[in-house]
Enzyme design. Structure first.
Site, PDB file in Angstrom:
ATOM      1  N   ILE A  41      -4.284  -0.083  -7.558  1.00 14.53           N
ATOM      2  CA  ILE A  41      -5.420  -0.992  -7.759  1.00 14.53           C
ATOM      3  C   ILE A  41      -6.020  -1.386  -6.414  1.00 14.53           C
ATOM      4  O   ILE A  41      -5.292  -1.601  -5.451  1.00 14.53           O
ATOM      5  CB  ILE A  41      -4.951  -2.237  -8.564  1.00 14.53           C
ATOM      6  CG1 ILE A  41      -6.122  -3.157  -8.918  1.00 14.53           C
ATOM      7  CG2 ILE A  41      -3.862  -3.020  -7.863  1.00 14.53           C
ATOM      8  CD1 ILE A  41      -5.784  -4.165 -10.019  1.00 14.53           C
ATOM      9  N   LEU A  52      -8.272  -4.678   1.278  1.00 15.90           N
ATOM     10  CA  LEU A  52      -7.581  -4.733   2.577  1.00 15.90           C
ATOM     11  C   LEU A  52      -6.464  -3.688   2.666  1.00 15.90           C
ATOM     12  O   LEU A  52      -6.295  -3.031   3.691  1.00 15.90           O
ATOM     13  CB  LEU A  52      -7.002  -6.135   2.817  1.00 15.90           C
ATOM     14  CG  LEU A  52      -8.051  -7.242   2.947  1.00 15.90           C
ATOM     15  CD1 LEU A  52      -7.396  -8.620   2.899  1.00 15.90           C
ATOM     16  CD2 LEU A  52      -8.840  -7.082   4.249  1.00 15.90           C
ATOM     17  N   LYS A  75     -11.361  -3.530  -8.709  1.00 17.86           N
ATOM     18  CA  LYS A  75     -12.004  -4.807  -9.063  1.00 17.86           C
ATOM     19  C   LYS A  75     -13.164  -5.041  -8.098  1.00 17.86           C
ATOM     20  O   LYS A  75     -12.980  -5.655  -7.044  1.00 17.86           O
ATOM     21  CB  LYS A  75     -11.009  -5.961  -8.902  1.00 17.86           C
ATOM     22  CG  LYS A  75      -9.803  -5.958  -9.805  1.00 17.86           C
ATOM     23  CD  LYS A  75      -8.977  -7.223  -9.503  1.00 17.86           C
ATOM     24  CE  LYS A  75      -7.657  -7.231 -10.167  1.00 17.86           C
ATOM     25  NZ  LYS A  75      -6.798  -8.345  -9.697  1.00 17.86           N
ATOM     26  N   LYS A 121       5.217   0.212  -4.962  1.00 18.32           N
ATOM     27  CA  LYS A 121       5.825   0.778  -6.144  1.00 18.32           C
ATOM     28  C   LYS A 121       4.791   0.952  -7.250  1.00 18.32           C
ATOM     29  O   LYS A 121       5.013   1.687  -8.216  1.00 18.32           O
ATOM     30  CB  LYS A 121       6.927  -0.163  -6.660  1.00 18.32           C
ATOM     31  CG  LYS A 121       8.026  -0.431  -5.689  1.00 18.32           C
ATOM     32  CD  LYS A 121       8.967  -1.499  -6.285  1.00 18.32           C
ATOM     33  CE  LYS A 121      10.003  -1.926  -5.259  1.00 18.32           C
ATOM     34  NZ  LYS A 121      10.683  -3.151  -5.653  1.00 18.32           N
ATOM     35  N   ASP A 163      -8.200  -4.354  -4.883  1.00 18.83           N
ATOM     36  CA  ASP A 163      -8.589  -5.726  -5.186  1.00 18.83           C
ATOM     37  C   ASP A 163      -9.483  -6.226  -4.043  1.00 18.83           C
ATOM     38  O   ASP A 163     -10.687  -6.009  -4.062  1.00 18.83           O
ATOM     39  CB  ASP A 163      -7.271  -6.509  -5.339  1.00 18.83           C
ATOM     40  CG  ASP A 163      -7.426  -7.946  -5.720  1.00 18.83           C
ATOM     41  OD1 ASP A 163      -7.361  -8.261  -6.909  1.00 18.83           O
ATOM     42  OD2 ASP A 163      -7.584  -8.790  -4.807  1.00 18.83           O
TER      43      ASP A 163
HETATM   44  P1  5GP Z   1      -5.778  -5.561  -2.007  1.00 20.74           P
HETATM   45  O1  5GP Z   1      -5.294  -5.362  -0.609  1.00 20.74           O
HETATM   46  O2  5GP Z   1      -6.870  -4.617  -2.419  1.00 20.74           O
HETATM   47  O3  5GP Z   1      -6.195  -7.001  -2.222  1.00 20.74           O
HETATM   48  O4  5GP Z   1      -4.560  -5.411  -2.959  1.00 20.74           O
HETATM   49  C1  5GP Z   1      -3.965  -4.238  -3.229  1.00 20.74           C
HETATM   50  C2  5GP Z   1      -2.580  -4.457  -3.755  1.00 20.74           C
HETATM   51  O5  5GP Z   1      -2.422  -5.746  -4.350  1.00 20.74           O
HETATM   52  C3  5GP Z   1      -2.298  -3.484  -4.861  1.00 20.74           C
HETATM   53  O6  5GP Z   1      -1.709  -2.327  -4.358  1.00 20.74           O
HETATM   54  C4  5GP Z   1      -1.375  -4.255  -5.775  1.00 20.74           C
HETATM   55  O7  5GP Z   1      -0.044  -4.081  -5.339  1.00 20.74           O
HETATM   56  C5  5GP Z   1      -1.751  -5.688  -5.567  1.00 20.74           C
HETATM   57  N1  5GP Z   1      -2.669  -6.196  -6.623  1.00 20.74           N
HETATM   58  C6  5GP Z   1      -3.990  -6.450  -6.523  1.00 20.74           C
HETATM   59  N2  5GP Z   1      -4.503  -6.879  -7.680  1.00 20.74           N
HETATM   60  C7  5GP Z   1      -3.474  -6.888  -8.561  1.00 20.74           C
HETATM   61  C8  5GP Z   1      -3.372  -7.220  -9.948  1.00 20.74           C
HETATM   62  O8  5GP Z   1      -4.310  -7.588 -10.654  1.00 20.74           O
HETATM   63  N3  5GP Z   1      -2.131  -7.074 -10.501  1.00 20.74           N
HETATM   64  C9  5GP Z   1      -1.047  -6.668  -9.801  1.00 20.74           C
HETATM   65  N4  5GP Z   1       0.100  -6.570 -10.456  1.00 20.74           N
HETATM   66  N5  5GP Z   1      -1.113  -6.339  -8.494  1.00 20.74           N
HETATM   67  C10 5GP Z   1      -2.318  -6.447  -7.884  1.00 20.74           C
END
Ligand code: 5GP
Length: 177
Positions: free
Chosen positions: A101, A106, A131, A43, A103
């Site tokens: 985002i 993955l 990030k 979302k 992060d």
């Molecule tokens: P990743 O797989 O890159 O670790 O995470 C991606 C998903 O994690 C993003 O689509 C988001 O839903 C959530 N996410 C990662 N970092 C943040 C953050 O700082 N705040 C929020 N609200 N969601 C995050």
């Protein structure tokens, strides 16, 4: 809504002007292409996506993808699941993926692998926030709105336990729980 534990990181105005820039770049890249599909990752990307596609002077179709990886916490579970699939095949089409985002990277890598296996003509990734210090895997991104520090953020579509998505700015959150 309790905004006392929030510190604004990116203002509404900064988001707007960056979106205009990105929209201009994507318009240049795709204005002469046929079969462009803009994919919103639900979302969190809903606001970014709806603002972006309105700045793009491109003939495009809208599609939605649901993925979950956080289970309502602030730490990635590392386990990515598809919760909603596209409603149409993307084979031979230009797919533009809009994410809120990146992060650990993955989720983005999971979506890239999943969509690439459907043989699109091209796959372009656009993320509002990135990030770099949180990356756990190499993750190639085509367009990035803002690079931010490795802190949990909310607002402009991003939530904490389902809340804060309707803030018009991006903020860091203090004293979670
Ligand atoms: P990743 O797989 O890159 O670790 O995470 C991606 C998903 O994690 C993003 O689509 C988001 O839903 C959530 N996410 C990662 N970092 C943040 C953050 O700082 N705040 C929020 N609200 N969601 C995050």
């Amino acid at each position: 809504m309790n905004e006392s534990n929030l510190s604004v990181l990116i203002t509404e105005g900064e988001i707007k002007s960056r979106i205009l820039e990105l929209g201009g770049e994507l318009t240049k890249r795709f204005k002469n292409e046929k079969d462009v599909i803009a994919v919103c990752v639900l979302k969190g990307s809903m606001m970014f996506y709806s603002d972006m596609i309105r700045t793009m002077n491109v003939d495009l179709q809208c599609e939605f993808l649901g993925v979950s990886s956080y289970n309502g916490t602030t730490q990635s579970s590392g386990e990515v699941k598809l919760t909603l699939d596209l409603s149409t095949p993307v084979e031979g089409k230009h797919v533009i993926l809009f994410e809120d985002i990146v992060d650990t990277g993955l989720t983005m890598n999971y979506m890239k692998k999943n969509l690439s296996s459907r043989n699109p003509k091209s796959l372009t990734t656009v993320t509002l926030l990135f990030k770099p210090d949180a990356l756990k895997t190499e993750c190639q991104l085509d367009y990035v709105g803002f690079k931010i520090p490795n802190d949990f953020v909310v607002g402009y579509g991003l939530d904490y336990q389902g809340f804060y998505r309707n803030l018009p700015y991006i903020a860091q959150v203090f004293n979670l729980n």
